[in-house]
Design a protein around this motif. Structure first.
Motif, short mmCIF file in Angstrom:
data_model
loop_
_atom_site.label_atom_id
_atom_site.label_comp_id
_atom_site.label_asym_id
_atom_site.label_seq_id
_atom_site.Cartn_x
_atom_site.Cartn_y
_atom_site.Cartn_z
N UNK A 356 0.81 -1.21 0.00
CA UNK A 356 0.00 0.00 0.00
C UNK A 356 0.84 1.26 0.00
N UNK A 357 0.16 2.38 -0.14
CA UNK A 357 0.81 3.68 -0.12
C UNK A 357 -0.08 4.66 0.65
N UNK A 358 0.51 5.78 1.05
CA UNK A 358 -0.18 6.76 1.89
C UNK A 358 -0.06 8.15 1.26
N UNK A 359 -0.82 8.42 0.22
CA UNK A 359 -0.68 9.70 -0.48
C UNK A 359 -1.07 10.91 0.35
N UNK A 360 -1.85 10.71 1.41
CA UNK A 360 -2.29 11.84 2.23
C UNK A 360 -1.28 12.24 3.30
N UNK A 361 -0.23 11.44 3.44
CA UNK A 361 0.82 11.79 4.41
C UNK A 361 1.81 12.72 3.71
N UNK A 362 1.51 14.00 3.74
CA UNK A 362 2.30 14.98 2.98
C UNK A 362 3.72 15.13 3.51
N UNK A 363 3.91 14.88 4.80
CA UNK A 363 5.24 15.03 5.38
C UNK A 363 6.22 13.98 4.87
N UNK A 364 5.69 12.83 4.39
CA UNK A 364 6.53 11.75 3.89
C UNK A 364 6.04 11.36 2.50
N UNK A 365 6.39 12.13 1.49
CA UNK A 365 5.90 11.85 0.13
C UNK A 365 6.33 10.47 -0.35
N UNK A 366 5.42 9.79 -1.01
CA UNK A 366 5.75 8.48 -1.56
C UNK A 366 5.83 7.37 -0.55
N UNK A 367 5.37 7.59 0.67
CA UNK A 367 5.43 6.55 1.70
C UNK A 367 4.66 5.31 1.24
N UNK A 368 5.33 4.16 1.27
CA UNK A 368 4.72 2.92 0.80
C UNK A 368 5.29 1.74 1.58
N UNK A 369 4.60 0.60 1.50
CA UNK A 369 5.04 -0.58 2.21
C UNK A 369 4.63 -1.83 1.44
N UNK A 370 5.23 -2.95 1.77
CA UNK A 370 4.86 -4.23 1.19
C UNK A 370 5.28 -5.38 2.09
N UNK A 371 4.40 -6.37 2.23
CA UNK A 371 4.70 -7.57 3.03
C UNK A 371 4.23 -8.79 2.23
N UNK A 372 5.09 -9.80 2.11
CA UNK A 372 4.75 -11.02 1.38
C UNK A 372 5.22 -12.24 2.17
N UNK A 373 4.40 -13.29 2.16
CA UNK A 373 4.79 -14.55 2.81
C UNK A 373 4.75 -15.66 1.78
N UNK A 374 5.82 -16.49 1.76
CA UNK A 374 5.95 -17.58 0.78
C UNK A 374 5.99 -18.93 1.49
N UNK A 375 5.39 -19.93 0.84
CA UNK A 375 5.54 -21.33 1.21
C UNK A 375 6.20 -22.04 0.03
N UNK A 376 7.40 -22.59 0.24
CA UNK A 376 8.17 -23.19 -0.83
C UNK A 376 8.18 -24.71 -0.73
N UNK A 377 8.07 -25.36 -1.87
CA UNK A 377 8.21 -26.80 -1.95
C UNK A 377 8.69 -27.18 -3.34
N UNK A 378 8.83 -28.48 -3.58
CA UNK A 378 9.31 -28.94 -4.88
C UNK A 378 8.15 -29.10 -5.85
N UNK A 379 8.47 -29.08 -7.13
CA UNK A 379 7.45 -29.32 -8.16
C UNK A 379 7.19 -30.81 -8.35
N UNK A 380 8.18 -31.64 -8.08
CA UNK A 380 8.02 -33.09 -8.15
C UNK A 380 8.56 -33.70 -6.86
N UNK A 381 8.14 -34.90 -6.54
CA UNK A 381 8.60 -35.66 -5.38
C UNK A 381 8.12 -35.13 -4.03
N UNK A 382 7.23 -34.14 -4.01
CA UNK A 382 6.54 -33.68 -2.80
C UNK A 382 7.49 -33.34 -1.65
N UNK A 383 8.50 -32.52 -1.94
CA UNK A 383 9.45 -32.11 -0.92
C UNK A 383 9.08 -30.75 -0.35
N UNK A 384 9.34 -30.53 0.94
CA UNK A 384 9.19 -29.22 1.54
C UNK A 384 10.54 -28.51 1.56
N UNK A 385 10.54 -27.24 1.19
CA UNK A 385 11.79 -26.48 1.16
C UNK A 385 11.90 -25.51 2.34
#
Length: 429
Positions: A356-385
């Motif tokens: 997201x971003x916060x365009x109304x926060x004039x004191x900090x122009x361009x203020x933005x953030x991002x959070x992502x969570x990943x679950x990784x495993x193999x494409x074959x052989x059903x392995x957890x990474x």
């Protein structure tokens, strides 16, 4: 380029008529010459970064400063231009290994420390001649190439040294028709002039991309044919991950689907098949799948997606997986960069995120953030990474863009627990 207004245009009274004078030139704007028929556009991009790596096996710290500088000259009427840009990176704190492999010719390989692939380097980054007019483009020379989301071909802009290509590229963007064709003879790597066997990879590389766009969205077909010249590989690890391949696929995305006021939804999907090509001694056949949904609510975007880089269990010599050696890999499969090379059993990445971003926060122009969570495993052989949490926040203060970024990978069967932290400041025009 980011440009900033230095002065305000005055209002002048002449006789009894008030009018606004032409806007004052902005620092970094193209400068006209030759009676206005041509422009001179300076290029400057300076980036200071602290990167800290804390892994189970090794750790590292790097403080690096990268400066790119150059200029582009354009002739307005003809659409012709010429660009030259150099780049230089220095390490202010060199407690890291700049290369992932032994390089006897360089002191920047340090086996006791983790890899942060930002070597000290000075080189020409781009030099090109281009034509761009009425939706038709042609570029010849060493150039930056970013195709679609950079999953297959990109400039690796996150690293201090950029990936560029010695190539001829033609584009057509006319109404509903999109065409993009490139023939390259060299892939200039992020490891720079001191990169030993990974300084550059030569060969014959063809990128073909074409499709249609309308009010409903965009659909494209693509082909990436990578014929590496193995005489440029003096390193066995490079040969094992950069064998020649041919990849054919399709990609599409919808235009924003309006659900309510200030709420819309976008779908993106892609499928590709990859096989060995020419001098690649391995015989394999692997598939790629990607699907993502993005819900945009006001200034917040919620995403969920799945990406699979498959593997062929019947490949000669064992399992062989789908590889994307020319991609901007830091954008995909977690910013801790555990999966820059697809594991032998392939990779399945399920993820959710919010940004997201916060365009109304004039004191900090361009203020933005991002959070992502990943679950990784193999494409074959059903392995957890393993699992990974990625987070970042950015802001622009005066003329400097600041970025704070964090990645935490928790291993469950692949690699080692790894945490990375970045603090970055960038100034450009």
């Amino acid at each position: 380029m980011i440009r900033y207004l230095l002065t305000a245009a005055p209002v002048t009274l002449i006789a009894t008529t008030a009018y606004a004078a032409a806007p004052a030139p902005r620092f970094g704007d193209p400068v006209p010459f030759a009676d206005g028929a041509m422009t001179f556009d300076p290029i400057v991009d300076a980036r200071l970064r602290w990167e800290d790596v804390d892994a189970t096996t090794k750790s590292a710290d790097a403080v690096t400063l990268r400066v790119r500088a150059g200029a582009e000259i354009k002739h307005k009427a003809s659409g012709l231009s010429a660009l030259v840009e150099g780049t230089g990176t220095v390490a202010l704190d060199d407690h890291y290994s700049a290369f992932p492999y032994a390089n006897p010719a360089s002191s920047q390989y340090r086996s006791a420390q983790a890899v942060i692939p930002d070597p000290q380097n000075a080189a020409f980054n781009r030099f090109q001649i281009a034509y761009q007019k009425q939706g038709i483009g042609l570029t010849v020379g060493r150039q930056r190439i970013n195709l679609d989301d950079q999953r297959f071909v990109g400039s690796v802009g996150w690293r201090q040294n950029e990936q560029t290509f010695d190539a001829v590229r033609g584009t057509v963007n006319g109404g509903p028709i999109l065409l993009d064709a490139t023939y390259a003879i060299s892939q200039r790597s992020i490891f720079g002039n001191d990169g030993g066997p990974r300084k550059a990879y030569n060969g014959h590389f063809i990128f073909l991309n074409g499709g249609l766009k309308n009010a409903l969205g965009v659909i494209k077909g693509f082909a990436y044919i990578l014929d590496y010249d193995k005489t440029t590989f003096s390193n066995a690890a490079a040969r094992s991950t950069l064998d020649s391949s041919q990849t054919y696929g399709i990609r599409g995305n919808t235009a924003p689907i309006k659900l309510a006021k200030n709420i819309n939804f976008v779908l993106t999907g892609s499928y590709a098949n990859q096989r060995n090509y020419d001098r690649n001694a391995r015989t394999y056949n692997a598939d790629y799948y990607f699907g993502e949904g993005a819900l945009n609510v006001m200034n917040t975007t919620f995403t969920g997606g799945y990406e699979e880089l498959g593997a062929d269990r019947g490949a000669a010599g064992g399992t062989w997986s789908f590889q994307t050696p020319m991609a901007t890999l830091h954008k995909f499969n977690g910013t801790a960069d555990l999966f820059l090379t697809t594991p032998a059993n392939g990779l399945a990445d399920t993820y959710v995120g919010v940004a997201g971003k916060f365009p109304k926060v004039k004191a900090l122009p361009g203020l933005n953030y991002g959070v992502t969570y990943h679950w990784f495993g193999s494409a074959v052989n059903s392995l957890k990474y393993g699992d990974e949490l990625d987070a970042q926040i950015g802001v622009r203060i005066s003329r400097i863009t600041w970025l704070v970024k964090y990645a935490d990978y928790q291993a469950k069967g692949f690699g080692a627990d790894t945490r990375k932290f970045w603090l970055q400041a960038e100034y450009s025009f």
